[in-house]
Design a protein around this motif. Structure first.
Motif, PDB file in Angstrom:
ATOM      1  N   PHE A   1      23.720  51.774  54.626  1.00 14.14           N
ATOM      2  CA  PHE A   1      22.582  50.843  54.667  1.00 14.14           C
ATOM      3  C   PHE A   1      22.021  50.612  56.069  1.00 14.14           C
ATOM      4  CE2 PHE A   1      25.835  49.248  51.568  1.00 14.14           C
ATOM      5  CZ  PHE A   1      25.231  49.718  50.416  1.00 14.14           C
ATOM      6  N   GLY A   2      22.661  51.173  57.086  1.00 13.90           N
ATOM      7  CA  GLY A   2      22.238  50.897  58.452  1.00 13.90           C
ATOM      8  C   GLY A   2      22.472  49.445  58.827  1.00 13.90           C
ATOM      9  N   ASN A   3      23.429  48.819  58.145  1.00 19.97           N
ATOM     10  CA  ASN A   3      23.743  47.401  58.375  1.00 19.97           C
ATOM     11  C   ASN A   3      25.214  47.247  58.000  1.00 19.97           C
ATOM     12  OD1 ASN A   3      24.188  44.632  58.068  1.00 19.97           O
ATOM     13  ND2 ASN A   3      22.295  44.260  56.927  1.00 19.97           N
ATOM     14  N   ASP A   4      26.044  46.845  58.968  1.00 19.74           N
ATOM     15  CA  ASP A   4      27.474  46.795  58.664  1.00 19.74           C
ATOM     16  C   ASP A   4      28.014  45.368  58.533  1.00 19.74           C
ATOM     17  OD1 ASP A   4      27.592  46.000  61.283  1.00 19.74           O
ATOM     18  OD2 ASP A   4      28.841  47.667  61.980  1.00 19.74           O
ATOM     19  N   ALA A   5      27.114  44.416  58.318  1.00 20.55           N
ATOM     20  CA  ALA A   5      27.562  43.028  58.147  1.00 20.55           C
ATOM     21  C   ALA A   5      28.340  42.886  56.833  1.00 20.55           C
ATOM     22  CB  ALA A   5      26.366  42.084  58.152  1.00 20.55           C
ATOM     23  N   LEU A   6      29.448  42.138  56.893  1.00 18.50           N
ATOM     24  CA  LEU A   6      30.311  41.966  55.720  1.00 18.50           C
ATOM     25  C   LEU A   6      30.528  40.491  55.417  1.00 18.50           C
ATOM     26  CD1 LEU A   6      33.203  44.430  56.720  1.00 18.50           C
ATOM     27  CD2 LEU A   6      31.241  44.974  55.259  1.00 18.50           C
ATOM     28  N   TYR A   7      30.834  40.208  54.163  1.00 18.02           N
ATOM     29  CA  TYR A   7      31.291  38.860  53.820  1.00 18.02           C
ATOM     30  C   TYR A   7      32.509  38.978  52.928  1.00 18.02           C
ATOM     31  CZ  TYR A   7      28.498  39.310  49.467  1.00 18.02           C
ATOM     32  OH  TYR A   7      27.964  39.708  48.269  1.00 18.02           O
ATOM     33  N   LEU A   8      33.160  37.864  52.744  1.00 17.94           N
ATOM     34  CA  LEU A   8      34.456  37.883  52.071  1.00 17.94           C
ATOM     35  C   LEU A   8      34.442  36.891  50.917  1.00 17.94           C
ATOM     36  CD1 LEU A   8      37.497  38.962  52.935  1.00 17.94           C
ATOM     37  CD2 LEU A   8      37.840  36.550  53.411  1.00 17.94           C
ATOM     38  N   GLU A   9      35.070  37.254  49.812  1.00 19.97           N
ATOM     39  CA  GLU A   9      35.221  36.263  48.749  1.00 19.97           C
ATOM     40  C   GLU A   9      36.481  36.500  47.922  1.00 19.97           C
ATOM     41  OE1 GLU A   9      31.909  37.973  45.539  1.00 19.97           O
ATOM     42  OE2 GLU A   9      31.264  36.509  47.003  1.00 19.97           O
ATOM     43  N   LYS A  10      36.824  35.515  47.136  1.00 16.61           N
ATOM     44  CA  LYS A  10      37.950  35.616  46.217  1.00 16.61           C
ATOM     45  C   LYS A  10      37.661  36.743  45.226  1.00 16.61           C
ATOM     46  CE  LYS A  10      41.608  34.108  43.907  1.00 16.61           C
ATOM     47  NZ  LYS A  10      42.947  34.298  44.530  1.00 16.61           N
ATOM     48  N   TYR A  11      38.666  37.576  44.946  1.00 17.28           N
ATOM     49  CA  TYR A  11      38.484  38.662  43.980  1.00 17.28           C
ATOM     50  C   TYR A  11      38.731  38.121  42.576  1.00 17.28           C
ATOM     51  CZ  TYR A  11      39.184  43.076  41.510  1.00 17.28           C
ATOM     52  OH  TYR A  11      39.102  44.110  40.620  1.00 17.28           O
ATOM     53  N   ILE A  12      37.738  38.261  41.720  1.00 16.46           N
ATOM     54  CA  ILE A  12      37.867  37.833  40.325  1.00 16.46           C
ATOM     55  C   ILE A  12      38.387  39.026  39.532  1.00 16.46           C
ATOM     56  CG2 ILE A  12      36.661  36.800  38.341  1.00 16.46           C
ATOM     57  CD1 ILE A  12      36.195  35.033  40.723  1.00 16.46           C
ATOM     58  N   GLU A  13      39.557  38.883  38.942  1.00 20.27           N
ATOM     59  CA  GLU A  13      40.148  40.009  38.218  1.00 20.27           C
ATOM     60  C   GLU A  13      39.563  40.141  36.813  1.00 20.27           C
ATOM     61  OE1 GLU A  13      44.485  40.720  38.752  1.00 20.27           O
ATOM     62  OE2 GLU A  13      44.328  38.964  40.066  1.00 20.27           O
ATOM     63  N   ASP A  14      39.184  41.371  36.482  1.00 21.00           N
ATOM     64  CA  ASP A  14      38.755  41.687  35.131  1.00 21.00           C
ATOM     65  C   ASP A  14      37.621  40.780  34.620  1.00 21.00           C
ATOM     66  OD1 ASP A  14      39.125  43.452  33.155  1.00 21.00           O
ATOM     67  OD2 ASP A  14      40.833  42.464  32.213  1.00 21.00           O
ATOM     68  N   PRO A  15      36.532  40.693  35.378  1.00 17.36           N
ATOM     69  CA  PRO A  15      35.439  39.801  34.950  1.00 17.36           C
ATOM     70  C   PRO A  15      34.490  40.473  33.952  1.00 17.36           C
ATOM     71  CG  PRO A  15      34.865  40.804  37.040  1.00 17.36           C
ATOM     72  CD  PRO A  15      36.203  41.371  36.644  1.00 17.36           C
ATOM     73  N   ARG A  16      33.605  39.687  33.427  1.00 17.35           N
ATOM     74  CA  ARG A  16      32.490  40.223  32.651  1.00 17.35           C
ATOM     75  C   ARG A  16      31.227  40.147  33.489  1.00 17.35           C
ATOM     76  NH1 ARG A  16      36.072  38.334  29.004  1.00 17.35           N
ATOM     77  NH2 ARG A  16      36.183  39.372  26.984  1.00 17.35           N
ATOM     78  N   HIS A  17      30.354  41.130  33.306  1.00 16.46           N
ATOM     79  CA  HIS A  17      29.045  41.103  33.962  1.00 16.46           C
ATOM     80  C   HIS A  17      28.042  40.600  32.935  1.00 16.46           C
ATOM     81  CE1 HIS A  17      25.620  43.242  36.296  1.00 16.46           C
ATOM     82  NE2 HIS A  17      25.080  42.629  35.260  1.00 16.46           N
ATOM     83  N   ILE A  18      27.607  39.373  33.128  1.00 16.11           N
ATOM     84  CA  ILE A  18      26.620  38.795  32.214  1.00 16.11           C
ATOM     85  C   ILE A  18      25.426  38.317  33.032  1.00 16.11           C
ATOM     86  CG2 ILE A  18      26.175  37.036  30.444  1.00 16.11           C
ATOM     87  CD1 ILE A  18      29.151  37.090  29.742  1.00 16.11           C
ATOM     88  N   GLU A  19      24.245  38.774  32.649  1.00 13.98           N
ATOM     89  CA  GLU A  19      23.042  38.435  33.409  1.00 13.98           C
ATOM     90  C   GLU A  19      22.066  37.648  32.544  1.00 13.98           C
ATOM     91  OE1 GLU A  19      22.101  42.520  34.458  1.00 13.98           O
ATOM     92  OE2 GLU A  19      20.727  42.701  32.767  1.00 13.98           O
ATOM     93  N   ILE A  20      21.274  36.823  33.204  1.00 11.93           N
ATOM     94  CA  ILE A  20      20.288  35.998  32.506  1.00 11.93           C
ATOM     95  C   ILE A  20      18.890  36.481  32.879  1.00 11.93           C
ATOM     96  CG2 ILE A  20      19.371  33.640  32.181  1.00 11.93           C
ATOM     97  CD1 ILE A  20      22.214  33.697  31.179  1.00 11.93           C
ATOM     98  N   GLN A  21      18.077  36.737  31.878  1.00 13.20           N
ATOM     99  CA  GLN A  21      16.680  37.131  32.095  1.00 13.20           C
ATOM    100  C   GLN A  21      15.862  35.872  32.338  1.00 13.20           C
ATOM    101  OE1 GLN A  21      15.052  40.408  31.849  1.00 13.20           O
ATOM    102  NE2 GLN A  21      13.522  39.156  32.871  1.00 13.20           N
ATOM    103  N   ILE A  22      15.078  35.884  33.385  1.00 12.21           N
ATOM    104  CA  ILE A  22      14.203  34.738  33.655  1.00 12.21           C
ATOM    105  C   ILE A  22      12.750  35.193  33.825  1.00 12.21           C
ATOM    106  CG2 ILE A  22      15.941  33.196  34.700  1.00 12.21           C
ATOM    107  CD1 ILE A  22      14.434  34.307  37.410  1.00 12.21           C
TER     108      ILE A  22
END
Ligand code: MV4
Length: 444
Positions: free
Chosen positions: A192-213
């Motif tokens: 990406f030409g950008n190496d900035a990172l962030y950190l978060e808690k790893y959620i094990e075995d999640p579902r990907h659910i999206e909301i249409q707006i």
């Protein structure tokens, strides 16, 4: 209303947009690369302009060529579809500067949502639930270690400019954190030409659910319920469905409200998607916001009986929305038909389709640009169609999908059809026990 829309895309989505434009009495302009001269979007549009050779960089990604095509044909708006320039802030800005309405997000919005750590900070401020982690980007390994200790392992390192799982590392213990940060930095810098990172808690075995707006130019936002996209392989969605088998009335209300809050926090205008990760306790967290029409918009259209492209064009033209939310009235499933060999690690399988028969009957929808004799060029995405089954219940939708998949004949190339047939017979899938881990355990 717009008089003429240029569609800056190809394949099934170009066709999809042309269809709605015709129904709305709007003239259409197709653009195409030399590889797509025999494509249906070229044939079905009112006008077509060749914008360059096969490589995307010299055609579908060439901003000057697309703007020139819009100018010579006098188009007053550009629909970017998905992929290509649909989430390119510079293109959105160039359209604006040339007096052409970009049917998509503003450059500011694209920038704000494209930077994942910034988007997360914005959402946290707006009181949309986010995954615990660093406040913005991490500046040192020591800082990362301190945060990881607080939120507890496992943690995940993510690229701020990321997407598609690139520059992402799961870390299970402190001893591996430094190395994960270093390698994620290298990968995201190169990608990406950008190496900035962030950190978060790893959620094990999640579902990907999206909301249409959908948001209009007057500050009104409504939601059109969810899509469950947990069936993914290497961050490529294969099957999407709505309603989610994991959804409850209460969770839909909460996630719908959170998605609206997210959109209002950034004055969102147009159609968009707010992606959430949902854990086994039905706690949900903001992940990303997509500022484009998505491949899987079709299933939402089917269960609420609503043309999302029409809505997208209307709000871009300054028409108000009703502001009411929509709940699914039916069950819809979409299988992505890709020119890939599921028996060979989903390797792309371009070439000429020698025989093509599409399924039909009640509750079956097919969005495709493919036909018998069509040659799939090797230059683009391998998705050649979307098969959608709609029924009263999930069980009936699965049965209908299986029947339609078995009717589908595509010869001359390999496709994902046999994979989907197997999937529709899988007990875990039938039981709705689908998480983002499911495909890894699915033996095909
Ligand atoms: C996560 C995660 C678990 N915990 N973040 C993958 C793509 C990128 N958009 C975010 N992704 C994930 N983020 C935390 N804190 C698991 C994934 C993930 C995933 C997410 C959605 C759909 C499929 C996925 C497959 C593997 C990992």
């Amino acid at each position: 209303m717009f008089k003429k829309i240029l569609i800056a895309n190809r394949g099934e989505i170009a066709l999809r947009v042309i269809r709605t434009c015709k129904e709305m009495g709007i003239q259409t302009v197709a653009v195409y690369s030399t590889a797509d001269k025999d494509s249906l979007h070229v044939r079905f549009a009112d006008e077509a302009v060749c914008i360059g050779p096969a490589p995307s960089k010299e055609s579908y990604l060439s901003m000057p060529r697309i703007i020139a095509a819009a100018e010579i044909t006098n188009a007053d708006a550009i629909h970017p579809g998905y992929g290509f320039l649909s989430e390119n802030a510079q293109f959105s800005r160039i359209c604006q500067e040339n007096g052409i309405k970009f049917i998509g997000a503003s450059p500011e919005m694209i920038d704000a949502m494209g930077n994942k750590s910034m988007a997360k900070t914005t959402m946290k401020k707006a009181k949309v639930p986010v995954i615990p982690g660093s406040d913005g980007v991490i500046t040192s390994v020591a800082e990362a270690k301190k945060i990881a200790k607080e939120i507890k392992y496992p943690v995940i390192v993510k690229a701020s400019a990321g997407g598609g799982g690139r520059g992402m590392r799961v870390v299970w213990e402190e001893g591996n954190l430094e190395e994960a940060i270093e390698s994620a930095k290298r990968e995201s810098g190169a990608a990406f030409g950008n190496d900035a990172l962030y950190l978060e808690k790893y959620i094990e075995d999640p579902r990907h659910i999206e909301i249409q707006i959908v948001g209009d130019q007057f500050g009104k936002v409504c939601h059109l319920s969810e899509r469950d996209c947990s069936v993914q392989r290497r961050h490529q969605k294969l099957v999407e469905e709505t309603p989610s088998p994991f959804m409850t009335k209460d969770l839909r209300k909460k996630m719908g409200e959170a998605a609206i809050k997210a959109a209002k926090a950034v004055n969102y205008e147009g159609v968009g998607t707010v992606e959430f990760l949902v854990d086994k306790h039905r706690d949900f967290y903001f992940m990303e916001m997509n500022t484009r029409i998505q491949v899987e918009h079709t299933i939402t259209e089917e269960v609420i009986n609503f043309d999302l492209i029409r809505e997208q064009i209307k709000v871009a033209a300054g028409i108000k929305i009703s502001g009411k939310n929509y709940e699914p009235q039916l069950h819809a499933i979409q299988c992505r038909i890709n020119a890939e060999d599921p028996y060979a690690d989903f390797r792309p399988s371009p070439g000429t389709i020698t025989n093509f028969h599409s399924p039909g009957g009640h509750g079956i929808r097919i969005d495709t640009h493919a036909y018998a004799g069509y040659t799939i060029p090797p230059n683009y995405d391998s998705m050649i169609g979307k098969l959608i089954a709609v029924a009263q219940t999930r069980e009936e939708a699965i049965a209908k999908m299986k029947r339609a998949l078995e009717e589908f004949v595509i010869e001359g190339i390999k496709t994902t059809i046999p994979f989907h047939i197997k999937l529709m017979d899988n007990k875990t899938f039938i039981n709705g026990e689908i998480t983002t881990k499911f495909i890894e355990t699915f033996e095909f």
